[in-house]
Design an enzyme around this catalytic site. Structure first.
Site, PDB file in Angstrom:
ATOM      1  CB  SER A  78     -10.607  -4.816   7.414  1.00  0.00           C
ATOM      2  OG  SER A  78      -9.532  -4.155   8.058  1.00  0.00           O
ATOM      3  CB  ALA A  79     -14.263  -6.121   4.512  1.00  0.00           C
ATOM      4  CB  CYS A  80     -17.071  -3.830   9.015  1.00  0.00           C
ATOM      5  SG  CYS A  80     -16.534  -5.486   9.481  1.00  0.00           S
ATOM      6  N   GLY A  81     -17.852  -1.773   6.137  1.00  0.00           N
ATOM      7  CA  GLY A  81     -18.747  -0.719   5.690  1.00  0.00           C
ATOM      8  C   GLY A  81     -18.259   0.709   5.776  1.00  0.00           C
ATOM      9  CE  LYS A  82     -12.445   1.413   7.747  1.00  0.00           C
ATOM     10  NZ  LYS A  82     -12.703  -0.036   7.782  1.00  0.00           N
ATOM     11  CG  ASP A  95      -8.805   2.461   5.587  1.00  0.00           C
ATOM     12  OD1 ASP A  95      -9.692   1.662   5.973  1.00  0.00           O
ATOM     13  OD2 ASP A  95      -7.599   2.166   5.554  1.00  0.00           O
ATOM     14  NE  ARG A 153      -9.263  -4.327   0.164  1.00  0.00           N
ATOM     15  CZ  ARG A 153      -9.838  -3.717   1.210  1.00  0.00           C
ATOM     16  NH1 ARG A 153     -10.004  -2.412   1.211  1.00  0.00           N
ATOM     17  NH2 ARG A 153     -10.226  -4.407   2.268  1.00  0.00           N
ATOM     18  CG  ASN A 184     -26.249   2.245   7.181  1.00  0.00           C
ATOM     19  OD1 ASN A 184     -27.075   1.499   7.740  1.00  0.00           O
ATOM     20  ND2 ASN A 184     -25.222   1.771   6.489  1.00  0.00           N
ATOM     21  CE  LYS A 194      -6.190   0.032   7.462  1.00  0.00           C
ATOM     22  NZ  LYS A 194      -6.787  -0.366   6.222  1.00  0.00           N
ATOM     23  NE  ARG A 221      -5.486  -5.220   6.656  1.00  0.00           N
ATOM     24  CZ  ARG A 221      -5.978  -5.885   7.686  1.00  0.00           C
ATOM     25  NH1 ARG A 221      -5.162  -6.438   8.576  1.00  0.00           N
ATOM     26  NH2 ARG A 221      -7.272  -5.995   7.851  1.00  0.00           N
ATOM     27  CG  ASN A 240      -9.357  -8.014   0.480  1.00  0.00           C
ATOM     28  OD1 ASN A 240     -10.075  -7.067   0.847  1.00  0.00           O
ATOM     29  ND2 ASN A 240      -8.036  -8.012   0.639  1.00  0.00           N
ATOM     30  CG  HIS A 287      -9.258   0.979  10.605  1.00  0.00           C
ATOM     31  ND1 HIS A 287      -9.666  -0.325  10.703  1.00  0.00           N
ATOM     32  CD2 HIS A 287      -9.156   1.220   9.266  1.00  0.00           C
ATOM     33  CE1 HIS A 287      -9.797  -0.855   9.503  1.00  0.00           C
ATOM     34  NE2 HIS A 287      -9.502   0.060   8.606  1.00  0.00           N
ATOM     35  CE1 TYR A 332      -5.198  -6.429  -0.735  1.00  0.00           C
ATOM     36  CE2 TYR A 332      -4.221  -6.180   1.447  1.00  0.00           C
ATOM     37  CZ  TYR A 332      -5.308  -6.044   0.603  1.00  0.00           C
ATOM     38  OH  TYR A 332      -6.481  -5.531   1.062  1.00  0.00           O
ATOM     39  N   GLY A 333      -1.954  -4.283  -1.179  1.00  0.00           N
ATOM     40  CA  GLY A 333      -2.203  -2.988  -0.525  1.00  0.00           C
ATOM     41  C   GLY A 333      -1.634  -2.806   0.866  1.00  0.00           C
TER      42      GLY A 333
END
Ligand code: GTP
Ligand code: SPV
Ligand code: MN
Length: 589
Positions: A252-256, A277, A374, A501, A210, A73, A372, A230, A201-202
């Site tokens: 973003s990119a933190c584990g969802k 997401d 995917r 977790n 988004k 992004r 990144n 989000h 890109y996505g």
């Protein structure tokens, strides 16, 4: 008589001048034809848009390489174009709508010459849901059509829903010439319109994601009384078979995605997936908060995905129920025609090309897969898909979990004292930046509710909206904050994360069900260590202590940073949150 939709498509075609216009029906047969077009006709530079992968090991999988400057992004090229600048707030780039349109008109004039304009009607949300929205996106590349077909519910239902109305969600997308200097993602919230040029890109090109489902939908939600967030949606089943639903906001990119599909390290616990997401949250007639996932696919980070970290995602990717699965910017095992990325199971293949197509061997300095890179895959392939996934009302939420990526300072888990305190807990969250957007990686920024790149209006007003939603809830979910990313002196993650977790999720559910007490601190409630199920986990007492350490002195800079962030919003920042801030400062003295 042409419908407003047909007239709108005509108008866009007049400007962009495609050779052909094609209306998508979302069928499997159509997908097969588009794959052929992607492999044989359309190119990015000289590279075909799609390459077939080994269907024995990766059923229905295809490979895509985007332009090397177009892999994430671009927040600095993303604008909210609302007539009232103040309403977009300091959290957004703003452009005057007329100026934005003039600029985009110039960039779009003839941009589809020699190409096909694909008209994609789709629903965000299950077509039978009262919360679903009918949308149409135009694009000029097969990759985007195939991706949107996975991520949204594409087909005639959307056209039927739109009927003769002109109030449908509009997206105009062209890859243009992929020149980063001619790349813009413009949002016109009051027109329900997104206009994106110059990126494939996505997050920049799949406009239902988004752009609509967060930036524009957040503003719609503020006006209509709901929240676009989000967030993951997941059901946590305990050993007695009781399922509690939670939503989880992480940047973003933190584990969802990993959390949404978690394979439990605790016996008897299961996580059912509903979304990884985006969540749309509505207040139900019973005064509870209900969540639906507007999406139908995963657009997930490849590196780090393995049978060890996320076995359910590997199973999803290896499933072949829904056509196709696409890998973007991973490395490629050229002998076996298989995607490859850092952190994948097994030995590193001998003959690899990197995400740019260059011959590559593992080295300390370069990565084979882009950080990144995917995959795009249907949720219907997920073995742990919740049976409630298509429930038009959504699922009732017991807990909202907020968080960020913090190597220092922030405890593993904190529970807010109440809804208002929870909104403040979210508002003061910071996170270290990742490769999901084009910027320096690893710098700390405030990222309230993981929405800083996605809140389509003034974030001060957004916090007020959260507070107001809380007032309408008879049974508000408990609010928690998590941080999986605290490191030790050697820079290693202290908490094992992933399947472990569940231990933290279990504690939260126990709190929701009043099964355990907690210790009150300045930051919120923290667990008594004895209430955390650490069975089978090798972690030292000292490290556990470190995960929950609160040292007031360490918070000085953090408090200053939070204050600076809040002050930007001036009169838009709700008094309740200023009060929460003062209370926190006093308690940390
Ligand atoms: P977006 O799709 O960008 O919104 O990202 P996401 O929030 O879904 O992140 P995702 O689950 O894809 O994880 C991103 C990265 O964080 C991957 O490289 C994961 O391996 C890593 N990660 C995920 N969960 C954990 C965890 O619990 N601990 C650690 N240390 N790393 C994790
Ligand atoms: C993110 O960056 O948060 C993503 C990927 O989920 S994108 O769709 O590009 O936004
Ligand atoms: Mn995301």
């Amino acid at each position: 008589m042409a419908t407003p939709l047909e007239r709108w498509v005509e108008e866009q075609a007049k400007l962009t001048k495609p050779d052909k216009i094609y209306w998508c029906d979302g069928s499997e047969e159509e997908a097969r034809r588009l794959i052929e077009i992607g492999m044989k006709e359309e190119k990015i530079g000289t590279t075909p848009v799609l390459e077939e992968l080994n269907h024995k090991s990766w059923p229905n999988a295809y490979y895509h390489r985007s332009h090397p400057t177009d892999v994430a992004r671009v927040e600095h090229l993303t604008f909210i174009c609302h007539p009232n600048k103040d309403l977009t707030g300091p959290n957004n780039n703003w452009m005057d709508p007329a100026e934005a349109k003039a600029k985009m008109t110039q960039l779009s004039d003839g941009c589809m010459k020699g190409r096909t304009m694909y008209v994609m009607p789709y629903m965000m949300g299950h077509p039978s849901s009262p919360y679903a929205k009918a949308c149409v996106q135009l694009t000029d590349i097969s990759y985007v059509v195939l991706s949107m077909r996975i991520m949204a519910r594409m087909g005639k239902e959307a056209i039927d829903r739109i009927g003769n109305s002109d109030k449908f969600v509009k997206g105009l997308h062209s890859i243009g010439d992929l020149d980063p200097n001619k790349r813009f993602i413009m949002h016109f919230p009051d027109e329900l319109f997104v206009w994106s040029v110059g990126s494939g890109y996505g997050g920049n090109a799949l406009l239902g994601k988004k752009c609509f489902s967060l930036r524009i939908a957040s503003w719609l939600g503020c006006q209509e009384g709901w929240l676009a967030e989000h967030m993951v949606i997941a059901g946590i089943e305990d050993p007695q078979g009781q399922v509690s639903y939670v939503t989880i906001a992480l940047p973003s990119a933190c584990g969802k995605t990993n959390l949404a599909m978690l394979q439990s390290a605790l016996p008897g616990y299961k996580v059912w997936t509903l979304g990884d997401d985006i969540a749309w949250l509505n207040v139900g007639a019973d005064g509870r908060l209900y969540a639906i996932n507007p999406e139908a696919g995963f657009f997930g980070v490849a590196p780090g995905t393995s049978m060890k970290t996320n076995p359910n995602m590997i199973r999803t990717l290896k499933g072949d129920k829904f056509l196709p699965t696409i890998f973007t910017n991973t490395a490629l095992d050229t002998d076996n025609k298989e995607p490859w990325w850092e952190g994948m199971d097994g030995d590193t293949p001998r003959n690899l090309t990197d995400w740019q197509g260059k011959v590559w061997a593992p080295s300390k300095d370069t990565k084979g897969a882009h950080a990144n890179s995917r995959f795009t895959v249907s949720m219907y392939n997920c073995p742990m898909l919740s049976k409630e996934f298509d429930n038009p009302q959504g699922v009732p939420i017991s807990a909202i979990i907020l968080g960020g990526r913090r190597t220092q300072l922030v405890p593993l888990v904190t529970e807010a004292f109440n809804w208002q305190n929870g909104v403040f807990l979210g508002a003061r969250t910071g996170s270290e930046t990742t490769a999901a957007a084009a910027h320096q990686v690893g710098t700390l920024r405030r990222d309230p509710m993981a929405m800083i790149p996605f809140c389509g209006y003034n974030m001060g007003e957004y916090f007020k909206h959260w507070l107001n939603i809380g007032k309408r809830l008879k049974h508000p979910p408990k609010i928690f904050c998590v941080n999986w990313f605290r490191t030790d002196d050697a820079g290693k993650f202290i908490w094992p994360g992933f399947g472990d977790n569940i231990r933290v999720l279990k504690w939260m559910i126990d709190r929701v069900n009043n099964k355990v007490s907690a210790q009150e601190t300045a930051l919120g409630y923290l667990p008594h260590i004895k209430d955390l199920d650490l069975n089978g986990l090798e972690i030292s007492r000292d490290n556990i202590k470190k995960l929950f350490e609160v040292r007031p002195d360490d918070w000085k800079d953090e408090l200053q940073d939070i204050k600076k962030f809040m002050e930007q919003f001036g009169g838009h920042m709700p008094d309740e949150l200023r009060q929460e801030y003062r209370t926190l400062v006093a308690k940390l003295k």
